[in-house]
Design an enzyme around this catalytic site. Structure first.
Site: not given
Lengths: 141, 406
Positions: B361, B198, B118, B195, B221
């Site tokens: 993104c 997700q 991202h 990261d 999220k």
């Protein structure tokens, strides 16, 4: 007008069968216009003789609204002087902002069909890409 | 526990049965347990935490620190002070880039990233590389989004000082081989920033077992409110890490010329903190624990399978990533032949179907895949089979709306 109707009645025809898409052999003014967030990317080519836009074409890629809008814009500006073309751009921006008058819509001819984009904030940038690019190109003239 | 019961907890879903929300990878919806917790904080304990010497402020502090303890436990962090509250994943990664990156990256070093990152896991590293004269190297996946062992060995080597990798790709939905990447990075003396935006909402994460050096994620999220996120940092790194933002709440002692820093983790939380956000995130974590990741995975896989099977019958749809729905983490990214993704999304919106269209993104990945933009439908455990069917039905009509006669 809802968006499906807008596509069916106006946008699809210009998107699938554009009148002015392609590469010009002898343009006098070329400017690329990009909507970075959507990936709409057009290359506007104009031929200007004695201050009059005698021909124009575009190539590139983007959503149906951006492509149809620039195609209709070129219908409008061929044969117009620089100032007349800029005047039309002002009227188009006004229409998209929701402040267009009857006179503006009449002057814009078929491009006025995009007036409902004023109620579709997510698609405003698509509709104005061609017009913005033309304004920028002519501003330096 | 049924999906119908779960949906009753989400007022926005219960009140709008006409809407099919399939943009969960962008942000999830929140159950009333989360919004109630936030309201209750403001109505019963609101005061500036960490400083006030009166009951309300002490209560606000206790709730804020309880949230930290809970989040730490949730992702397997050994100590609560290893969790730094931030606004979101982006801020967490920027903290690492400015604080750790600028201190430790030197001229000639390499920072390795995957091409699936991202932008929030690319731009901070471009900054660090530019500032320090380092070089970015890119790990590339195969067509299914898988990064091979050979790629890991080739791109992570003695010159590599830091590796930044998404746990789960926000476009392909693929889970990256973070264990192998971490093992290789540590073997060559590099640290790894993960990261997890997700990943944390969808499957159990244990940062200690992973041996991650930094792990970043967002609350919004995973049912939490917007504006609260977290960064986990390994203890021995955290102890030496200089502050990122400076100002109130993060100091021990200040003179006209200098200052000493507050103890961990407050040293990294300058200014009035988002205590209500942390309380909301705490409630979100409790909600997810109650539902359980077994249920979450089972629901996501069933819905993803149903969606991918239906899309495979439409010849003009191209789905990216693995052919196995279980390897999508609920994310299905695709294109429709002849129709720009923004037009797809606008047409679906008229049928109240919410999907994401654009570059997500992740422009380097779009360039790698050879597409300008794509459409992404992403499910969460509260979505239903009926919603997937309604999405597919609306999608099947899109080419017709756009003037194609098929």
């Amino acid at each position: 007008m809802e968006i499906k109707q807008l596509y069916r009645e106006i946008v699809n025809e210009h998107n699938l069968h554009p009148n002015h898409k392609g590469t010009m052999t002898d343009p006098t003014l070329v400017l690329r216009g990009v909507n970075p967030s959507c990936g709409d990317d057009i290359n506007l080519q104009m031929k200007i003789e004695d201050g009059v836009i005698t021909d124009a074409m575009f190539d590139g890629s983007g959503c149906a609204i951006s492509q149809a809008s620039v195609d209709m814009m070129i219908d409008d500006i061929i044969g117009k002087s620089r100032d007349e073309a800029l005047d039309l751009a002002g009227r188009f921006m006004g229409m998209i902002r929701g402040t267009g008058t009857e006179e503006d819509l009449e002057a814009l001819d078929e491009a006025a069909a995009l007036q409902d984009v004023a109620h579709m904030p997510a698609r405003v940038k698509c509709a104005v890409l061609g017009w913005h690019t033309m304004e920028e190109a002519l501003a330096n003239l | 526990m049924t999906v119908e019961m779960i949906r009753e907890d989400f007022p926005i879903l219960a009140n709008h049965p006409e809407v099919v929300y399939l943009d969960n990878a962008a942000t999830s919806q929140r159950p009333k347990q989360v919004t109630d917790a936030i309201t209750q904080f403001y109505e019963t304990a609101n005061a500036n935490p960490l400083r006030g010497l009166y009951d309300w402020s002490m209560r606000a502090t206790a709730l804020y620190e309880e949230a930290r303890e809970h989040v730490a436990r949730f992702i397997g962090a050994p100590l609560p002070e290893q969790i730094i509250f931030t606004r979101n994943t982006t801020e967490s990664i920027n903290l690492v880039a400015y604080s750790y990156g600028l201190t430790n990256i030197r001229e000639g070093d390499e920072i390795a990233l995957t091409v699936m990152e991202h932008h929030s896991d690319i731009l901070p590293w471009q900054m660090a590389a530019r500032e320090r004269g380092a070089k970015l190297t890119w790990l590339e996946p195969d067509a299914e989004g898988v990064i091979s062992e050979a790629e890991i060995t080739a791109k992570i080597h003695e010159k590599t000082k830091l590796v930044a990798v998404g746990h789960v790709s926000n476009v392909m939905g693929v889970t990256n081989p973070v264990e192998q990447i971490i093992a290789r990075a540590h073997a060559v003396g590099a640290v790894v920033v993960i990261d997890g935006a997700q990943a944390v909402p969808h499957h159990p994460v244990n940062v200690a077992e992973l041996d991650a050096d930094f792990y970043a994620f967002s609350g919004h999220k995973m049912l939490g409110p917007m504006g609260i996120g977290a960064l986990y940092v390994k203890k021995e790194i955290l102890d030496k890490l200089p502050p990122f933002l400076t100002g109130g709440e993060m100091i021990e002692y200040v003179t006209r010329e200098s200052a000493t820093w507050a103890e961990l983790p407050h040293k990294f939380e300058a200014g009035t903190v988002n205590a209500a956000g942390a309380v909301g995130l705490d409630a979100a974590v409790r909600y997810l624990e109650r539902i359980g990741f077994d249920f979450i995975r089972e629901r996501e896989e069933a819905l993803t399978k149903r969606m991918m099977e239906a899309l495979s019958t439409l010849p003009y749809i191209r789905v990216f990533g693995s052919a196995d729905p279980a390897k999508h983490c609920g994310i299905v990214t695709f294109t429709v032949d002849g129709v720009h993704p923004h037009d797809v999304s606008s047409v679906l919106n008229e049928d109240h179907v919410c999907v994401r269209a654009g570059h997500h993104c992740a422009q380097p990945l779009m360039q790698f895949l050879g597409v300008g933009s794509t459409v992404r439908a992403s499910v969460y455990f509260y979505n239903t089979e009926d919603e997937v069917d309604r999405f597919v039905r609306a999608l099947s009509a899109v080419r017709g709306v756009m003037g194609y006669g098929d």
